[in-house]
Enzyme design. Structure first.
Site, short mmCIF file in Angstrom:
data_model
loop_
_atom_site.label_atom_id
_atom_site.label_comp_id
_atom_site.label_asym_id
_atom_site.label_seq_id
_atom_site.Cartn_x
_atom_site.Cartn_y
_atom_site.Cartn_z
N ASP A 61 0.82 -1.21 0.00
CA ASP A 61 0.00 0.00 0.00
C ASP A 61 0.86 1.27 0.00
O ASP A 61 0.68 2.13 0.85
CB ASP A 61 -0.91 -0.06 1.24
CG ASP A 61 -1.88 1.09 1.32
OD1 ASP A 61 -2.35 1.54 0.26
OD2 ASP A 61 -2.17 1.55 2.45
N GLU B 24 3.12 -8.49 7.15
CA GLU B 24 1.85 -9.11 6.76
C GLU B 24 1.96 -10.05 5.57
O GLU B 24 1.21 -9.91 4.58
CB GLU B 24 0.81 -8.02 6.46
CG GLU B 24 0.42 -7.20 7.66
CD GLU B 24 -0.76 -6.26 7.37
OE1 GLU B 24 -1.25 -6.23 6.24
OE2 GLU B 24 -1.18 -5.57 8.31
N TYR C 242 -6.98 -3.17 12.30
CA TYR C 242 -7.75 -1.97 11.92
C TYR C 242 -9.23 -2.17 12.25
O TYR C 242 -10.08 -2.10 11.38
CB TYR C 242 -7.54 -1.69 10.42
CG TYR C 242 -6.14 -1.19 10.14
CD1 TYR C 242 -5.83 0.16 10.25
CD2 TYR C 242 -5.11 -2.08 9.84
CE1 TYR C 242 -4.54 0.63 10.04
CE2 TYR C 242 -3.82 -1.62 9.62
CZ TYR C 242 -3.54 -0.27 9.72
OH TYR C 242 -2.26 0.19 9.52
N GLU D 134 0.65 -1.66 14.17
CA GLU D 134 -0.11 -0.70 13.36
C GLU D 134 -1.53 -0.62 13.90
O GLU D 134 -2.10 -1.64 14.29
CB GLU D 134 -0.22 -1.14 11.88
CG GLU D 134 1.05 -1.04 11.08
CD GLU D 134 0.85 -1.47 9.62
OE1 GLU D 134 -0.27 -1.37 9.10
OE2 GLU D 134 1.85 -1.91 9.03
C1 BDP Z 1 -1.59 -2.43 6.76
C2 BDP Z 1 -0.31 -2.39 5.94
C3 BDP Z 1 0.07 -0.96 5.54
C4 BDP Z 1 -1.14 -0.24 4.98
C5 BDP Z 1 -2.22 -0.22 6.05
C6 BDP Z 1 -3.47 0.52 5.57
O1 BDP Z 1 0.74 -2.99 6.64
O2 BDP Z 1 1.12 -0.98 4.61
O3 BDP Z 1 -0.84 1.04 4.52
O4 BDP Z 1 -2.58 -1.54 6.31
O5 BDP Z 1 -4.30 -0.12 4.95
O6 BDP Z 1 -2.17 -3.67 6.70
O7 BDP Z 1 -3.59 1.72 5.78
#
Ligand code: BDP
Length: 639
Positions: free
Chosen positions: A200, A444, A497, A533
């Site tokens: 991404d 990932e 997320y 993250e």
């Molecule tokens: C995570 C990835 C990262 C993405 C992020 C996203 O590691 O590179 O930019 O998601 O979706 O899974 O913002």
């Protein structure tokens, strides 16, 4: 005694590669000539992208074989012009620059002249005056070639450097990608193809880091490895110097403190230096005097039939230890909690090109935020950035470019052996940085696939053998079934997320889902966990209350929901939290990205969004609880 033996073992293992990659520094025996600035440039737009090789563009000046444009180095070429075909170009691009080398570099055949490229993405071939001097696979890591012998062959020739760079990714590159040809002539023009990848961020390309020439004497310091420890207030610096160009050299190794005083010295090429009243290297906000660096000056003298050679190289050294238990991360035997960020090398216009104003601004912002650490998501960053980390005490999780490994064909032997080679290069380059406290081998990957277990076991064990002094991890997503590599890592790093990619809009699910995530991973592996993250996209300036996705309010609330769970778990086994992301960054175009990924707490222009203030207040509070701040920096945080 045991500790010293361990230091010996560590050092031997770390010296697996046969040449070093010391950062080129000036000294009384070494000169540098930077080749940054404008280069001549041409993209090879021929249908097979191979005209440059077929017509041997490297044999004469680039301007003689076709049109050229000005291209700044270092910079990605993608955003420099108004031409969308260059922004999205896939294939070979050609850079060229002529340089006048000081006469004494040519006449003195006791000198080596080395051409070094800090990094170029992805595959590079380098010629000097039409003669190929090296090639290199992989962005993000340096490569070099000795060119003095070549220059001496015809001292009347100017030194013409040609570098061809190709950004094409395949299933075995790191990161992987595929080229897809669209052959349906009712839908696509002739020759239409795209490059697909599963990561991404925009696949910026070009010469991303400084190019320079530097000299060393013929007999020279090729590599230095240091591993540090301490007992009470005595520091231990176990060092090894590897020398090339001579079989016998006299050596003087001196450790010098910040005030310029010699602390201890030795005449051996390897050994342990004992440092009385040691000043340890401490992270930012953990100590009143973070980032303390000694200088290890290595002087060698060698003689052959014709001359005497003297080489001097000075390496900054921070004395610190790193350890992990089942619930904690220790720096200098004190618990360390990562309150930091994930970054990208990314900015307007220059893309991934190294840019000092941007680097210094980012460090000022991280310090303002109270961040004590970052992860080099998703590839190794410039050495200049790691040097800043050493000096400022910013702790680093150093990541390989193993991102977007999702296709089962990327788990085969060709991919694995390249990945192992990249880890070799990464550890060789970064092993001496005190700021680097952990290696991350991948982000990932599709770790649920059957070959993943062997792939990650081999990769992680290899990295541990290269450097037994640092923990190793790979970054997993929140899918608990994707745990094939987890048994081998020292620290579990999880990305999630919640209420974004899952249950969008439902902030109320975060506490329960995050709690489950932590309990699952800790329950099964009994290893410390970093939330590597978490975050939410925000179009800056967009507001709504009650909060909805993409507004400043929503990002703030996502963070606060996560933080409440971190506060429960950090008393147990959670050892860190890294926001995704420090700043907005460019991605490929798609329906989920509005001119790039907007999960930054700063915009791409480095202005704070509302969430930055939430984070700042939290990080300073955490620093106050977990560090040893002097009174003037105590919570509430400085304005
Ligand atoms: C995570 C990835 C990262 C993405 C992020 C996203 O590691 O590179 O930019 O998601 O979706 O899974 O913002």
């Amino acid at each position: 005694m045991l500790r010293v033996l361990w230091l010996f073992a560590a050092l031997d293992a770390a010296l697996l590669l046969d040449t070093g990659m010391l950062f080129p520094r000036e000294s009384s025996s070494r000169e540098r000539k930077e080749l940054n600035g404008l280069w001549a440039f041409r993209a090879d737009g021929s249908p097979n992208r191979n005209q440059g090789f077929e017509s041997a563009w490297y044999k004469s000046r680039l301007a003689e074989t076709g049109p050229v444009i000005d291209m700044p180095v270092p910079a990605s070429y993608n955003d420099i012009t108004q031409d969308p075909t260059l922004r999205d170009f896939i294939g070979w691009v050609w850079y060229e620059r002529e340089v006048t080398v000081p006469t004494r570099w040519i006449t003195d055949d006791g000198l080596r002249v080395v051409l070094r490229v800090g990094s170029a993405h992805y595959y590079s071939v380098v010629w000097v005056n039409g003669v190929k001097v090296t090639e290199h696979e992989g962005g993000h890591l340096p490569f070099e070639a000795e060119i003095g012998t070549l220059l001496r062959k015809d001292p009347t020739m100017p030194c013409r450097i040609t570098i061809a760079v190709n950004n094409t990714l395949n299933l075995h590159t790191l990161p992987p990608g595929t080229i897809q040809y669209m052959t349906d002539r009712t839908r696509y023009p002739a020759g239409f193809f795209v490059q697909n990848y599963n990561f991404d961020f925009f696949n910026y390309a070009g010469i991303h880091r400084p190019v320079l020439l530097y000299t060393t004497p013929k007999a020279y310091v090729d590599d230095i490895t240091v591993v540090t420890d301490f007992l009470d207030n005595t520091g231990l610096v176990r060092y090894g110097v590897s020398v090339k160009g001579t079989t016998s050299a006299a050596m003087k190794v001196t450790l010098i403190d910040k005030g310029g005083h010699c602390v201890v010295s030795s005449n051996e090429a390897s050994g342990v230096l004992k440092v009385p009243n040691v000043n340890l290297w401490w992270p930012y906000l953990m100590h009143q005097n973070p980032g303390y660096l000694y200088s290890l000056e290595v002087r060698l003298k060698a003689t052959d039939e014709s001359s005497t050679y003297e080489d001097v190289y000075t390496l900054p050294v921070g004395i610190r230890t790193v350890n992990v238990s089942s619930t904690q991360f220790f720096i200098n035997n004190k618990p360390f909690y990562f309150h930091g960020v994930n970054k990208h090398e990314d900015a307007d216009i220059r893309g991934k090109g190294l840019d000092w104003p941007l680097i210094v601004k980012d460090f000022n912002l991280m310090k303002w935020l109270g961040a004590n650490s970052f992860r080099t998501s998703h590839y190794p960053y410039a050495e200049e950035i790691l040097q800043m980390c050493d000096r400022h005490g910013i702790v680093v999780i150093d990541e390989s470019p193993g991102v977007g490994i999702k296709d089962i064909r990327s788990f085969g032997n060709a991919s694995l052996s390249h990945h192992l080679a990249v880890m070799d290069e990464l550890v060789r380059r970064d092993k001496n940085h005190p700021s680097v406290v952990m290696w991350s081998v991948a982000n990932e990957p599709a770790a649920e696939m059957p070959p993943a277990e062997n792939y990650f076991k081999t990769l992680i064990m290899h990295t541990k053998a290269l450097d037994p002094t640092r923990p190793v991890t790979y970054i997993t997503d929140s899918n608990f079934s994707r745990d094939k590599g987890a048994p081998f890592v020292d620290v579990i790093c999880v990305n999630s997320y919640f209420s974004w990619y899952h249950d969008p809009g439902h902030l109320e699910v975060i506490p329960v889902q995050l709690n489950t995530q932590f309990e699952d991973w800790y329950g099964k592996y009994k290893k410390p966990i970093i939330q590597s993250e978490y975050g939410a996209d925000v179009v800056p300036g967009l507001h709504n209350d009650p909060p909805v996705m993409f507004t400043e309010e929503y990002q703030k609330l996502v963070l606060q929901q996560y933080h409440s769970v971190f506060d429960q778990k950090r008393k147990k086994y959670v050892i860190g939290e890294l926001i995704w992301n420090f700043a907005d960054f460019m991605t490929t175009q798609g329906i989920t990205r509005v001119v790039g990924n907007k999960k930054g707490v700063f915009t791409r222009q480095r202005q704070p969004k509302a969430a930055a203030f939430i984070l700042k207040e939290r990080y300073w509070r955490l620093a106050n609880e977990t560090g040893a701040l002097p009174l003037w920096t105590k919570y509430p945080c400085p304005l």
